[in-house]
Write a protein that holds these residues in place. Structure first.
Motif, short mmCIF file in Angstrom:
data_model
loop_
_atom_site.label_atom_id
_atom_site.label_comp_id
_atom_site.label_asym_id
_atom_site.label_seq_id
_atom_site.Cartn_x
_atom_site.Cartn_y
_atom_site.Cartn_z
N ILE A 35 74.41 28.78 21.13
CA ILE A 35 74.48 30.05 20.37
C ILE A 35 73.23 30.23 19.52
CG2 ILE A 35 75.76 31.37 18.63
CD1 ILE A 35 77.07 31.24 21.46
N PHE A 36 72.70 29.14 18.97
CA PHE A 36 71.41 29.21 18.27
C PHE A 36 70.37 29.86 19.17
CE2 PHE A 36 72.41 25.88 15.00
CZ PHE A 36 71.81 26.51 13.91
N TYR A 38 78.69 28.53 33.73
CA TYR A 38 79.29 28.35 32.41
C TYR A 38 80.68 27.70 32.53
CZ TYR A 38 81.56 29.40 27.98
OH TYR A 38 82.26 29.28 26.81
N GLU A 39 81.48 28.24 33.40
CA GLU A 39 82.86 27.73 33.56
C GLU A 39 82.88 26.31 34.13
OE1 GLU A 39 85.26 30.54 35.73
OE2 GLU A 39 84.79 32.15 34.30
N TYR A 93 72.53 32.79 25.83
CA TYR A 93 72.09 34.19 25.90
C TYR A 93 73.18 35.05 26.54
CZ TYR A 93 68.75 38.05 26.34
OH TYR A 93 68.11 39.26 26.22
N TYR A 94 73.79 34.53 27.57
CA TYR A 94 74.87 35.20 28.29
C TYR A 94 76.07 35.46 27.36
CZ TYR A 94 79.08 34.88 31.34
OH TYR A 94 80.31 35.05 31.94
N LEU A 95 76.48 34.44 26.58
CA LEU A 95 77.62 34.61 25.68
C LEU A 95 77.32 35.65 24.59
CD1 LEU A 95 78.90 30.94 25.07
CD2 LEU A 95 79.92 32.71 26.52
N HIS A 99 79.06 39.39 23.95
CA HIS A 99 79.63 39.70 22.64
C HIS A 99 79.03 41.00 22.09
CE1 HIS A 99 81.68 38.71 18.86
NE2 HIS A 99 80.60 39.17 18.26
N LEU A 100 77.71 41.14 22.24
CA LEU A 100 77.03 42.34 21.74
C LEU A 100 77.48 43.60 22.49
CD1 LEU A 100 73.42 40.91 21.28
CD2 LEU A 100 74.84 41.85 19.47
N LYS A 101 77.77 43.45 23.77
CA LYS A 101 78.26 44.60 24.55
C LYS A 101 79.61 45.08 24.02
CE LYS A 101 76.06 43.50 28.99
NZ LYS A 101 76.29 42.78 30.26
#
Length: 255
Positions: A157-158, A191-192, A228-230, A234-236
């Motif tokens: 996340i950083f 990711y999964e 970046y994907y996560l 979230h931003l979307k």
């Protein structure tokens, strides 16, 4: 006001051939310069003082210290960021037929930031580097955790948030190549399969860096790209700015 961009131009003028001497002036390097220098070289600090001399001359020509002072003032004000020492040194340029040249790098600690740079055709690249590393510093201050408490989730996340800040403040052109390395479906699968089951792995485990950087048999820069994907997803959903998210717990970004 406290000067936060350290006068490494003067240090390099006097001791460019003695990098261990230079590190005595830093917080993390004052006790054990040798091992700290090894660590910084892995993140891009110069090895060869001969090549470093050429880069140093270019850094002076381009007023790098003044430029980074302006970035520091700008983003400290925007993000209510901390005063931390900032050190500017020549980058370790990889030489050889099969090695791509490194143009910029950085490493951030909670109490100081190191930037390793060389001449850039587009000076906005300097700002993008500053945004990424200083964003880490601001977030570290807000999270207020011990190094040993950080998990893989925190690390990804950083990286995801810092690079979204680069996109927001400098433009998508200046984001790192790993932000575009994988298609969404592919990233979702990775990711999964690999990242999600290991989100609680701490920095002390070798698996942390294997996943974060995509070492061993994992896809290149896997953790960075996953972060970046996560953050993007979230931003979307939230339509928030990166500054509104800078101090949020890492778990906020989980799907």
């Amino acid at each position: 006001m406290k000067v936060t961009v350290a006068p490494t131009d003067g240090w390099l003028e006097d001791s460019i051939h003695k990098p261990l001497e230079l590190l005595k002036n830093t917080i993390n390097g004052k006790d054990d310069q040798k091992s700290f220098y090894q660590y910084l070289m892995r993140h891009g600090m110069y090895k060869s003082s001969h090549h470093a001399e050429d880069i140093f001359e270019k850094m002076k020509e381009h007023n790098i210290w003044e430029r980074f002072s302006l970035y520091e003032k700008k983003y400290k004000r925007k993000w209510k960021g901390p005063n931390v020492p900032i050190y500017l040194f020549p980058v370790q340029e990889k030489r050889g037929m099969f090695q791509s040249s490194m143009k910029k790098s950085g490493v951030c600690f909670k109490d100081e930031i190191f930037f390793f740079i060389t001449e850039q055709d587009d000076t906005k690249e300097y700002e993008a580097l500053f945004v990424h590393e200083y964003h880490h510093c601001v977030r570290m201050k807000l999270l207020n955790k011990e190094d040993k408490q950080y998990t893989l989730l925190d690390s990804i996340i950083f990286e995801g948030l810092a690079e979204h800040a680069v996109k927001e403040y400098c433009g998508e052109k200046y984001t790192a190549s790993w932000t575009k390395a994988y298609e969404e479906k592919e990233m979702s699968r990775y990711y999964e399969k690999w990242v999600q089951p290991n989100l609680d792995v701490t920095r002390s485990s070798p698996l942390h860096d294997h996943l974060l950087l995509g070492k061993k048999s994992y896809p290149n820069m896997l953790g960075y790209a996953a972060g970046y994907y996560l953050v993007e997803n979230h931003l979307k959903k939230k339509h928030a700015s990166t500054i509104a998210l800078i101090g949020k717990a890492s778990s906020t970004f989980l799907p």
